[in-house]
Design a protein around this motif. Sequence first.
Motif, PDB file in Angstrom:
ATOM      1  N   ALA A 178      49.095  33.681  35.254  1.00 35.02           N
ATOM      2  CA  ALA A 178      47.781  33.663  35.913  1.00 35.02           C
ATOM      3  C   ALA A 178      47.586  32.442  36.799  1.00 35.02           C
ATOM      4  N   THR A 179      48.603  31.618  36.931  1.00 32.03           N
ATOM      5  CA  THR A 179      48.559  30.505  37.887  1.00 32.03           C
ATOM      6  C   THR A 179      48.935  31.065  39.245  1.00 32.03           C
ATOM      7  N   TYR A 180      48.015  31.786  39.860  1.00 30.33           N
ATOM      8  CA  TYR A 180      48.318  32.596  41.029  1.00 30.33           C
ATOM      9  C   TYR A 180      48.705  31.799  42.267  1.00 30.33           C
ATOM     10  N   GLY A 181      48.372  30.533  42.298  1.00 26.92           N
ATOM     11  CA  GLY A 181      48.709  29.725  43.462  1.00 26.92           C
ATOM     12  C   GLY A 181      50.100  29.132  43.429  1.00 26.92           C
ATOM     13  N   SER A 182      50.874  29.449  42.379  1.00 25.57           N
ATOM     14  CA  SER A 182      52.147  28.760  42.180  1.00 25.57           C
ATOM     15  C   SER A 182      53.363  29.673  42.204  1.00 25.57           C
ATOM     16  N   TYR A 183      53.233  30.872  42.740  1.00 26.66           N
ATOM     17  CA  TYR A 183      54.379  31.771  42.803  1.00 26.66           C
ATOM     18  C   TYR A 183      55.359  31.327  43.884  1.00 26.66           C
ATOM     19  N   ASP A 184      56.634  31.578  43.627  1.00 34.11           N
ATOM     20  CA  ASP A 184      57.689  31.126  44.532  1.00 34.11           C
ATOM     21  C   ASP A 184      58.054  32.162  45.592  1.00 34.11           C
ATOM     22  N   TYR A 185      58.081  33.421  45.212  1.00 34.98           N
ATOM     23  CA  TYR A 185      58.541  34.477  46.118  1.00 34.98           C
ATOM     24  C   TYR A 185      57.425  35.490  46.330  1.00 34.98           C
ATOM     25  N   TRP A 186      57.333  35.955  47.577  1.00 35.16           N
ATOM     26  CA  TRP A 186      56.251  36.859  47.943  1.00 35.16           C
ATOM     27  C   TRP A 186      56.796  38.045  48.724  1.00 35.16           C
ATOM     28  N   GLY A 187      56.128  39.182  48.555  1.00 27.56           N
ATOM     29  CA  GLY A 187      56.417  40.333  49.391  1.00 27.56           C
ATOM     30  C   GLY A 187      55.621  40.277  50.679  1.00 27.56           C
ATOM     31  N   GLN A 188      55.764  41.329  51.471  1.00 31.68           N
ATOM     32  CA  GLN A 188      55.111  41.362  52.785  1.00 31.68           C
ATOM     33  C   GLN A 188      53.700  41.931  52.709  1.00 31.68           C
ATOM     34  N   GLY A 189      53.360  42.557  51.609  1.00 25.97           N
ATOM     35  CA  GLY A 189      52.018  43.072  51.411  1.00 25.97           C
ATOM     36  C   GLY A 189      51.881  44.537  51.762  1.00 25.97           C
ATOM     37  N   THR A 190      50.896  45.175  51.146  1.00 27.08           N
ATOM     38  CA  THR A 190      50.563  46.564  51.453  1.00 27.08           C
ATOM     39  C   THR A 190      49.044  46.672  51.541  1.00 27.08           C
ATOM     40  N   GLN A 191      48.582  47.392  52.547  1.00 33.39           N
ATOM     41  CA  GLN A 191      47.145  47.490  52.800  1.00 33.39           C
ATOM     42  C   GLN A 191      46.515  48.541  51.899  1.00 33.39           C
ATOM     43  N   VAL A 192      45.426  48.155  51.275  1.00 28.89           N
ATOM     44  CA  VAL A 192      44.589  49.084  50.515  1.00 28.89           C
ATOM     45  C   VAL A 192      43.208  49.092  51.151  1.00 28.89           C
ATOM     46  N   THR A 193      42.756  50.269  51.534  1.00 28.30           N
ATOM     47  CA  THR A 193      41.439  50.413  52.144  1.00 28.30           C
ATOM     48  C   THR A 193      40.654  51.447  51.358  1.00 28.30           C
ATOM     49  N   VAL A 194      39.484  51.036  50.884  1.00 25.54           N
ATOM     50  CA  VAL A 194      38.632  51.920  50.102  1.00 25.54           C
ATOM     51  C   VAL A 194      37.361  52.170  50.900  1.00 25.54           C
ATOM     52  N   SER A 195      37.137  53.409  51.238  1.00 24.96           N
ATOM     53  CA  SER A 195      35.959  53.772  52.027  1.00 24.96           C
ATOM     54  C   SER A 195      34.799  54.145  51.114  1.00 24.96           C
ATOM     55  N   SER A 196      33.608  53.865  51.592  1.00 22.17           N
ATOM     56  CA  SER A 196      32.411  54.155  50.778  1.00 22.17           C
ATOM     57  C   SER A 196      31.895  55.562  51.032  1.00 22.17           C
TER      58      SER A 196
END
Length: 124
Positions: A106-124
């Motif tokens: 849960a120390t989210y600011g301390s990760y070493d490796y990251w992916g490129q990300g995936t977009q999640v969009t939730v419409s109302s």
Amino acid sequence: EVQLVESGGGLVQAGGSLRLSCAASGFSFDDYAIGWIRQAPGKEREGVSCISATDGSTHYTDSVKGRFTISRDNAKNTVYLQMNSLKPEDTAVYYCAARRRPFYCATYGSYDYWGQGTQVTVSS
């Protein structure tokens, strides 16, 4: 080469579900904690959920408790984030990240490796 590849994002209506996947390669997956971190437009990155390498213990930020479930399949080098009852405020780019144990995931600011990300969009 360390790689984390996210998939499963998309556009969904409020109340719907998505399952994100994070496929890892290039490192000893069993020894790494995996986290999901999201970033909405104009906002700072926010730790969403993580799963440890040692005992599979998990953490969830308060806003997703009871709606999101994280799991890992070490045989497939993959971590999943099942997202149910999605809300418009869940809209963000979701990143998975890794760090070798021992590490409190849960120390989210301390990760070493990251992916490129995936977009999640939730419409109302």
